[in-house]
Design an enzyme around this catalytic site. Structure first.
Site, PDB file in Angstrom:
ATOM      1  N   ASN A 133       5.213   1.728  -5.661  1.00  0.00           N
ATOM      2  CA  ASN A 133       6.404   1.908  -4.834  1.00  0.00           C
ATOM      3  C   ASN A 133       7.375   0.738  -4.933  1.00  0.00           C
ATOM      4  OD1 ASN A 133       3.803   2.961  -3.012  1.00  0.00           O
ATOM      5  ND2 ASN A 133       5.414   4.461  -3.410  1.00  0.00           N
ATOM      6  N   ILE A 159      12.074  -1.778  -3.119  1.00  0.00           N
ATOM      7  CA  ILE A 159      10.933  -1.186  -2.426  1.00  0.00           C
ATOM      8  C   ILE A 159      11.284   0.220  -1.955  1.00  0.00           C
ATOM      9  CG2 ILE A 159       9.322  -1.475  -0.514  1.00  0.00           C
ATOM     10  CD1 ILE A 159      10.435  -4.460  -0.465  1.00  0.00           C
ATOM     11  N   CYS A 160      10.390   1.178  -2.196  1.00  0.00           N
ATOM     12  CA  CYS A 160      10.595   2.539  -1.699  1.00  0.00           C
ATOM     13  C   CYS A 160       9.865   2.674  -0.368  1.00  0.00           C
ATOM     14  CB  CYS A 160      10.062   3.551  -2.712  1.00  0.00           C
ATOM     15  SG  CYS A 160      10.518   5.234  -2.341  1.00  0.00           S
ATOM     16  N   LEU A 161      10.623   2.539   0.709  1.00  0.00           N
ATOM     17  CA  LEU A 161      10.008   2.570   2.041  1.00  0.00           C
ATOM     18  C   LEU A 161      10.988   3.256   2.989  1.00  0.00           C
ATOM     19  CD1 LEU A 161       7.546   1.539   3.672  1.00  0.00           C
ATOM     20  CD2 LEU A 161       8.832  -0.541   4.130  1.00  0.00           C
ATOM     21  N   LYS A 185      15.409   2.972   4.643  1.00  0.00           N
ATOM     22  CA  LYS A 185      16.472   3.928   4.309  1.00  0.00           C
ATOM     23  C   LYS A 185      16.773   4.820   5.493  1.00  0.00           C
ATOM     24  CE  LYS A 185      15.115   3.646  -0.495  1.00  0.00           C
ATOM     25  NZ  LYS A 185      14.199   4.232  -1.472  1.00  0.00           N
TER      26      LYS A 185
END
Lengths: 157, 614
Positions: free
Chosen positions: A85, A92-94, A98
């Site tokens: 991620n 960072i994909c969190l 978002k």
């Protein structure tokens, strides 16, 4: 905006959060504001135990945009990390960074979430596709690579 | 109404849930219709009307078609399948829907609004879901049954969890969930949401663990005038944009919306502003060509082809709402922006819900890989095809398409100019009451409509495959005939009319002119209607003809035209010996203009075009 103007009129919330971060740090997390810009934080997260990142010290940068806390802080890994991620630029994909951001969240909660993400990688919602693929096809090997990278890049040297 | 009645109404509404779904499907397709649909439609309207029983019935915000018949070229469209709504009508309907739900569910108007927006303004859906499982609906939508009993003792001062400042209790506020933050922070939170777009209509509590809805009462009570306006604008738009039965008129600057009843007639609508457009694709009305072809054609004509190329190369349209999406970071899991919020896979454009382990996980979509191998996404193939369609061929069709469009615009302008002035003049000159001159307007309306159809036949022709020789031949022949027929009508309506406008005295031949023009109008109308139907069927008659020709070449026309109720009439009535024998006793068909003359009036010369009978 120059550093000087950014530091004037610093909202009380940011001052308080900073104070609390310094006086009651969360376990395994340190965050301290930069001297030139109090909205910019140097962050260090220790790799959680029983994860491939155990023993590593990961550096991150965190920036509070003008709209904060109505807008989410911007966070990025500076230390190279092998994680499905987190991409090679450290992004960072969190979700809470978002569309799930809420002004009632704080720097501390964000950093704790990132720490949790290190304990529980989620290859089903990946940012780094090849790493996620590796994780799905041969988790053992991927974990080994993550350990290797931790040793190589995050050994605190 | 008594209690029994309400109960039976509610029972009726639960039946509707199932039907609503099928109705929604109807909106997706050029679907036929069934009696069941109609019945349920009526039921729903009854249900809607119920709430407004005490207010004046509310039935006359509908659109009065009689105005438009006078000036609009589409006066012959089936006109029961749509209603034009002004902003006032929309507000009225919104208020009505909210009042209905408020009454039925005994909840506040604000909550009713939240529910209706969540269920896309479908009253029956709100009813059904609510009565099926009120608790679940409340949880999903964020409506708490009872205000949370304040867990805190009412102190003099409280600390806001967002700004960390202390505030007197009066300065703190919360939705029903009781998550108190200071007014300034709430305002900032709501302001950010409003400026993020229509997603603010489904705003939830600022506490990340809480899903309570933030209703319009709280929003409007806190924010600035400017934000209030934006928010109320989104509220209005939501009735149109979230509602599957309502769409905005696509004309620039037009503020009307159109409500469409699926299952009746075609997709062609006419707005109060005068625009003729297609319900499905919101381009101008384009019968007989289908939406896909129109879309391709318009894209091709797009002057901003450079922009278009960029968009094509760098974005994909959301598979649901079609807005172009640029993927500049992140994973393959795309969520379209509100109100669409469709979740899909960037690679295969399939719904995200279809994805998981079995489609290869989320990083490499199997569906995409398979389809790619089957050549569905073969870019090179597409480019080759583009190259094949040479510019020259395109220009040929484009010029004719554009010319017919300008002729249509000219005819419409002529008609509008003629209506008040020339008709009056003609009435004076020929001593005829204006009411008797409707045939002139009718002729012009027909011309406008024919130009529109003819224009689109060129887009059809462009996309008709080169290798379908028989179809091409038949198509070009029919198109040519249509053009010739239209020219005759246009000539008669323009030039012949002029002589009667210029003459000083009433002319005895005026009645002949009337017969001729009315006849030509009717013949042309029939011809074009048949042409439209034939093209909408993709010239399936041609395939039938081919089959028939194998067995017997002489009976081909009669076999096809009779079994299909006279479709593709242009081809058959002129070629068939059989059609002559068919009605020879009383009628004969003019070889030149196809008018069916009666043998009683004239047996040697066509009364329409004066062409001798062969």
């Amino acid at each position: 905006m120059s550093a000087a103007t950014a530091n004037t009129n610093l909202p009380r919330r940011i001052i308080k959060e900073t104070q609390r971060l310094l006086s009651e740090p969360a376990p395994g997390i340190s965050a301290s504001p930069s001297e030139e810009n109090l909205r910019y934080f140097n962050v260090m997260i220790l790799g959680p135990s029983q994860s491939p990142y155990e023993g590593g010290v990961f550096k991150l940068e965190l920036f509070l945009p003008e709209e904060y806390p109505m807008a989410a802080p911007k966070v990025r890994f500076l230390t190279k990390i092998y994680h499905p991620n987190i991409d090679k630029l450290g992004r960072i994909c969190l979700d809470i960074l978002k569309d799930k951001w809420s002004p009632a969240l704080q720097i501390r909660t964000v950093l704790l979430s990132i720490q949790a993400l290190l304990s529980a990688p989620n290859p089903d919602d990946p940012l780094a596709e090849n790493i996620a693929k590796h994780w799905k096809t041969n988790e053992q090997e991927a974990v080994e690579t993550a350990r290797e990278w931790t040793r190589l890049y995050a050994s605190g040297a | 109404m008594n209690v029994e009645e309400v109960k039976s109404r509610r029972a009726a509404s639960s039946i509707e849930l199932r039907n609503m779904e099928s109705e929604d499907e109807m909106l997706d397709a050029w679907a036929g219709t069934s009696d069941g649909e109609f019945q349920n439609k009526e039921e729903e309207e009854e249900l809607d009307a119920l709430a407004s029983d005490d207010e004046n019935d509310g039935s006359d915000y509908g659109f009065d078609y009689s105005n438009i018949d006078d000036i609009q070229p589409s006066s012959r469209l089936p006109q029961t399948n749509f209603t034009v709504l002004s902003e006032k009508d929309i507000r009225h309907r919104q208020a009505e829907a909210i009042a209905t739900i408020t009454n039925f569910l005994s909840i506040s108007p604000v909550d009713a609004g939240v529910l209706l927006r969540y269920f896309k303004w479908s009253i029956s859906k709100v009813n059904d879901e609510w009565f099926a499982d009120e608790e679940r609906v409340r949880a999903n939508v964020g409506l708490l049954e009872k205000p949370a009993t304040s867990k805190r003792k009412i102190d003099k001062e409280m600390t806001c969890g967002i700004c960390f400042e202390g505030h007197p209790f009066e300065k703190m506020t919360a939705p029903r969930c009781g998550h108190y933050f200071c007014e300034t922070c709430w305002t900032g939170y709501i302001h950010t949401a409003i400026n993020d777009g229509p997603g603010c209509l489904t705003l939830r509590c600022a506490d990340p663990s809480c899903g309570a809805a933030v209703g319009e009462d709280m929003v409007l009570g806190l924010v600035s005038n400017e934000d209030q306006q934006k928010y109320t604008r989104y509220l209005l738009r939501s009735y149109v944009e979230d509602n599957r039965k309502v769409k905005w008129c696509p004309a620039p600057g037009c503020e009307y919306a159109v409500e469409y009843q699926p299952g009746v007639g075609s997709y062609d609508l006419v707005c109060k502003c005068g625009l003729n457009f297609c319900w499905n694709c919101r381009e101008e009305a384009h019968r007989p060509v289908d939406c896909e072809t129109v879309n391709k054609w318009i894209l091709k004509n797009c002057a901003e082809s450079e922009n278009m190329n960029w968009i094509l190369a760098n974005s994909k349209p959301c598979p649901k709402c079609k807005r172009p999406i640029e993927k500049n970071q992140g994973c393959m899991h795309i969520t379209c922006t509100p109100p669409c919020k469709h979740e899909f896979c960037w690679l295969c454009l399939g719904a995200w819900t279809d994805h998981g382990e079995r489609t290869g996980g989320f990083y490499a979509c199997n569906r995409y890989e398979t389809a790619k191998q089957e050549g569905v996404y073969d870019e090179a193939e597409r480019r080759r095809e583009m190259a094949k369609n040479s510019l020259e061929r395109y220009t040929h069709y484009y010029e004719r398409w554009a010319t017919n469009e300008s002729s249509r615009a000219k005819a419409l302008a002529d008609l509008q100019q003629m209506q008040p002035v020339q008709i009056e003049k003609l009435s004076d000159k020929q001593c005829q009451p204006v009411s008797q001159l409707k045939f002139v307007t009718d002729a012009w309306l027909q011309i406008v409509e024919c130009r529109r159809v003819l224009k689109w036949t060129y887009a059809y022709g462009y996309y008709l495959p080169e290798n379908e020789h028989t179809k091409r031949q038949f198509f070009e022949y029919s198109q040519g005939e249509a053009e010739a027929g239209l020219e005759r009508l246009h000539q008669c309506a323009e030039k012949d009319l002029q002589t009667f406008l210029e003459g000083d005295n009433p002319t005895s031949s005026f009645n002949d002119f009337r017969t001729k023009l009315a006849g030509l109008t009717s013949v042309t109308r029939t011809y074009f209607e048949n042409l439209v139907r034939a093209l909408e069927n993709n010239l399936s008659d041609v395939d039938n003809l081919k089959g028939a020709a194998k067995s017997s070449s002489s009976s081909k026309a009669s076999g096809s035209s009779k079994s299909r109720g006279g479709r593709a009439k242009g081809g058959s009535s002129r070629s068939g010996g059989s059609s002559r024998s068919w009605e020879e006793a009383t009628h004969w068909s003019c070889e030149h203009c196809t008018y069916a003359n009666t043998t009683a009036t004239s047996s040697t010369v066509c009364i329409i075009c004066q062409y001798p009978r062969s």
